[in-house]
Design an enzyme around this catalytic site. Structure first.
Site, short mmCIF file in Angstrom:
data_model
loop_
_atom_site.label_atom_id
_atom_site.label_comp_id
_atom_site.label_asym_id
_atom_site.label_seq_id
_atom_site.Cartn_x
_atom_site.Cartn_y
_atom_site.Cartn_z
N HIS A 147 0.84 -1.20 0.00
CA HIS A 147 0.00 0.00 0.00
C HIS A 147 0.88 1.25 0.00
O HIS A 147 2.07 1.19 0.31
CB HIS A 147 -0.92 0.04 1.23
N LYS A 151 -0.34 5.06 4.57
CA LYS A 151 -1.11 4.10 5.39
C LYS A 151 -0.35 3.85 6.69
O LYS A 151 0.84 3.50 6.66
CB LYS A 151 -1.32 2.81 4.60
#
Ligand SMILES: NC(=O)c1ccc[n+]([C@@H]2O[C@H](COP(=O)([O-])OP(=O)(O)OC[C@H]3O[C@@H](n4cnc5c(N)ncnc54)[C@H](O)[C@@H]3O)[C@@H](O)[C@H]2O)c1
Length: 263
Positions: A147, A151
């Site tokens: 990701h 994040k």
């Protein structure tokens, strides 16, 4: 269908575009900060939120706000009895409380940690792959996700969910390991690893590896569009299934209930 959106941030805007593109109408958008929302309310003013939803004539509500607001919103919106889809995460430990509340007031609610149609299809594909591989001891398995670098948590909730789904069918794995190894992994340990880099919206990959070959299955998110599409279809399906008597009011539902026979 007339849909009310509670929370008009990144997801709220995408939900509106998606609902309109599918031929539905967004009768109100409600937010505490967004200047372009149809109705702007003070933080914590759940009465104003409920009044705006009811006045809009909405036949379904989709809520994507913030983990700090979601429980108050659910408690306020459920008694309206308008079918409610909640995308906001962070209340997993309150599901029993919400189910009891739905039963007591007759409201109907549905939620999923991941509304993406593609991810939910991927869960099913991974389950089937695990069921097949389960017959052949020579295959090991592992999961990897990547990701964007904004994040804050790892592994992703989706990776953990995916691993749990996988282990139901790959019975020789029963323990998820996400940290670094200080010793050789045990055969029952399922390694779930994470990488954070750049702007990647979300990639999940499962590996099945034997001495002879590797099978890799990958889901690559391109945008948040998949979440919006899943949530809009969920509210439409929930309303239709309630009207047809195939779902009951006063319950907390999940993806498998509103996409029966699919997920
Ligand atoms: N389940 C899923 O598939 C899925 C997918 C994407 C995002 N999410 C979750 O959805 C939530 C929202 O995501 P986002 O990317 O749209 O966030 P965002 O920050 O872009 O938007 C949230 C909006 O909600 C508003 N808001 C906060 N409290 C409110 C309240 N009480 N009433 C009305 N509006 C309120 C904020 O002002 C903001 O505009 C997050 O919890 C995120 O993790 C879930």
């Amino acid at each position: 269908m007339k849909i009310a959106l509670v929370g008009y941030g990144k997801m709220g805007h995408m939900l509106e575009q998606t609902a309109l593109s599918l031929g539905h109408s967004v009768v109100t958008t409600i937010d505490v900060f967004a200047e372009d929302a149809k109705v702007k309310i003070a933080a914590g003013d759940t009465k104003a939120m409920v009044d705006a939803v009811v006045a809009s004539g909405a036949e379904g509500i989709i809520e994507f706000t913030h983990p700090a607001s979601v429980m108050d919103n659910i408690k306020a919106l459920l008694p309206t009895k308008i079918p409610l889809v909640v995308g906001t995460t962070g209340w997993n430990d309150k599901k029993e409380e919400v189910a009891a509340l739905a039963a007591s007031c007759g409201g109907t609610i549905m939620t999923s940690a991941n509304f993406s149609i593609g991810v939910n299809v991927f869960y099913k594909i991974v389950e089937e792959a695990c069921r097949l591989v389960n017959n052949f001891e020579e295959y090991d398995a592992a999961l990897w996700e990547m990701h964007h670098n904004q994040k804050a948590d790892s592994p992703s909730g989706t990776a953990l969910d995916l691993a749990k789904h996988a282990m139901e069918f790959l019975t020789r794995k029963d323990t998820i390991v996400t940290n670094e190894f200080k010793a050789r992994p045990k055969p029952n340990e399922f390694h779930v690893s994470s990488t954070r880099c750049g702007s990647v919206p979300g990639t999940h990959k499962i590996f099945f590896d034997s001495a002879a070959d590797t099978i890799e299955l990958t889901h690559t998110a391109r945008s948040r569009q998949g979440f919006a599409s899943g949530a809009v279809h969920a509210v439409i399906n929930m309303k239709n299934l309630l009207d047809e008597g195939k779902l009951q009011t006063g319950k907390l539902y999940g993806m498998d209930d509103v996409f029966p026979g699919v997920f």
